[in-house]
Design an enzyme around this catalytic site. Structure first.
Site, mmCIF file in Angstrom:
data_model
loop_
_atom_site.group_PDB
_atom_site.id
_atom_site.type_symbol
_atom_site.label_atom_id
_atom_site.label_comp_id
_atom_site.label_asym_id
_atom_site.label_seq_id
_atom_site.Cartn_x
_atom_site.Cartn_y
_atom_site.Cartn_z
ATOM 1 N N GLU A 45 11.874 -0.679 10.431
ATOM 2 C CA GLU A 45 12.301 -1.101 9.084
ATOM 3 C C GLU A 45 13.661 -1.746 9.097
ATOM 4 O OE1 GLU A 45 13.588 1.114 5.103
ATOM 5 O OE2 GLU A 45 12.445 2.344 6.562
ATOM 6 N N ASP A 49 13.940 -5.655 7.747
ATOM 7 C CA ASP A 49 14.646 -5.937 6.566
ATOM 8 C C ASP A 49 15.676 -7.264 6.968
ATOM 9 O OD1 ASP A 49 15.774 -5.546 3.984
ATOM 10 O OD2 ASP A 49 17.449 -5.009 4.951
ATOM 11 N N ASP A 118 8.651 -0.193 3.152
ATOM 12 C CA ASP A 118 9.192 -0.016 4.412
ATOM 13 C C ASP A 118 8.392 -0.133 5.534
ATOM 14 O OD1 ASP A 118 11.308 1.169 3.084
ATOM 15 O OD2 ASP A 118 10.905 3.276 3.361
ATOM 16 N N GLU A 121 8.401 -3.925 5.959
ATOM 17 C CA GLU A 121 9.445 -4.509 6.869
ATOM 18 C C GLU A 121 9.318 -4.236 8.450
ATOM 19 O OE1 GLU A 121 12.774 -4.215 3.454
ATOM 20 O OE2 GLU A 121 12.577 -2.566 4.801
#
Length: 226
Positions: A45, A49, A118, A121
Site C-alpha cells: 500500500e 500510493d 488501501d 493501492e
C-alpha cells in the site's frame, strides 16, 4: 503458486495477469489475516500510493499543459484520495477477494472505504513490482478512465460550492442534519441530509460525517445547478 478461482476472475476484471501470483495474494491480504508465514498488504500500500501519485501527476501535466500548480494540486488530490481509490476498487469488486480476519469480516470489512482504498493501492504496487512502471501506468489510467478528464468538477469542495450557490441566491447557508447512524462503533455509517433555505434537499451515506456531508452537498448541487 496457483491462484484460486476468485483471484483468477479478479485478474480478468483488473485487466492484468500476474507472472508472480504471490504479489496479488499479498496485495489483497489485510493485516487482520497476517501471520508469520503470510505477509499483509501494508508495505505494498505504501508503495502503491507513490506509484499512483507519479502516474496521476504526469497525466494531469499532459492533460492540461497550461495549468498552474495551484490548479493542478486540487485535481491531483481528488484523483489520489482514498475515496477515489475505493471507488475504483468497487468498480472491479476488490472487496470480493479481500482476505480478512474474522473480526473484520463480521464488521463489514469488504465494504469499508479505507480497506478498499488501501487494497487498491496495494494492487497497484503489486502490478508495479510484477510488470514494471509501464504496466502499472497503463492499468491505472485504464481503471481511472474518465476521472482524469472530469477531475476539475471533483476537485472543488462540494460544501463550499453549495454555500457559494446559496449566497448567490441571497439565501442562508445550507443546513446539514444527521438522518441516521448505523453499524458498530468502530465502523459507523452516517446518512446526512443537506437542505437549502428554498427547500431543495438531498441525502448521502458514508463511513464518516465529513464524507457524507460532502456527498450530500454534491448530490444537491447536481439537482440545483444547470
Amino acid at each position: 503458486m496457483k491462484l484460486s478461482a476468485d483471484l483468477k476472475a479478479f485478474q480478468t476484471r483488473l485487466g492484468y495477469a500476474f507472472e508472480r501470483p504471490d504479489l496479488l495474494v499479498r496485495a489483497v491480504t489485510h493485516s487482520s489475516m497476517s501471520t508469520p508465514n503470510r505477509d499483509d498488504n501494508q508495505r505494498l500500500e505504501f508503495l502503491g500510493d507513490r506509484v499512483l501519485g507519479l502516474v496521476m501527476a504526469e497525466a494531469l501535466l499532459d492533460a492540461d499543459r497550461a495549468a498552474a500548480e495551484g490548479k493542478l494540486a486540487p485535481r491531483f488530490n481528488a484523483l489520489v484520495r482514498k475515496e477515489t481509490c475505493a471507488a475504483v476498487a468497487r468498480d472491479i469488486d476488490v472487496g470480493a477477494v479481500l482476505k480478512l480476519g474474522r473480526s473484520e469480516m463480521l464488521s463489514g470489512g469488504r465494504r469499508k472505504e479505507a480497506l478498499l482504498g488501501d487494497a487498491m493501492e496495494a494492487v497497484i504496487a503489486a502490478i508495479y513490482r510484477d510488470g514494471g512502471f509501464e504496466a502499472a501506468r497503463s492499468t491505472i489510467l485504464r481503471l481511472w478512465g474518465k476521472r482524469v478528464e472530469t477531475v476539475e468538477a471533483d476537485a472543488r469542495d462540494a460544501k463550499t460550492t453549495l454555500q457559494e450557490h446559496a449566497q448567490s441566491l441571497k439565501q442562508n447557508p445550507p443546513s446539514y442534519r444527521e438522518v441516521s447512524r448505523s453499524g458498530p462503533d468502530h465502523a459507523p455509517v452516517f446518512t446526512i441530509e443537506v437542505q437549502l433555505a428554498s427547500g431543495e434537499a438531498a441525502t448521502a451515506t458514508a463511513g464518516n460525517k465529513r464524507n457524507a456531508e460532502q456527498a450530500a452537498a454534491k448530490a444537491l448541487l447536481e439537482k440545483v445547478k444547470p
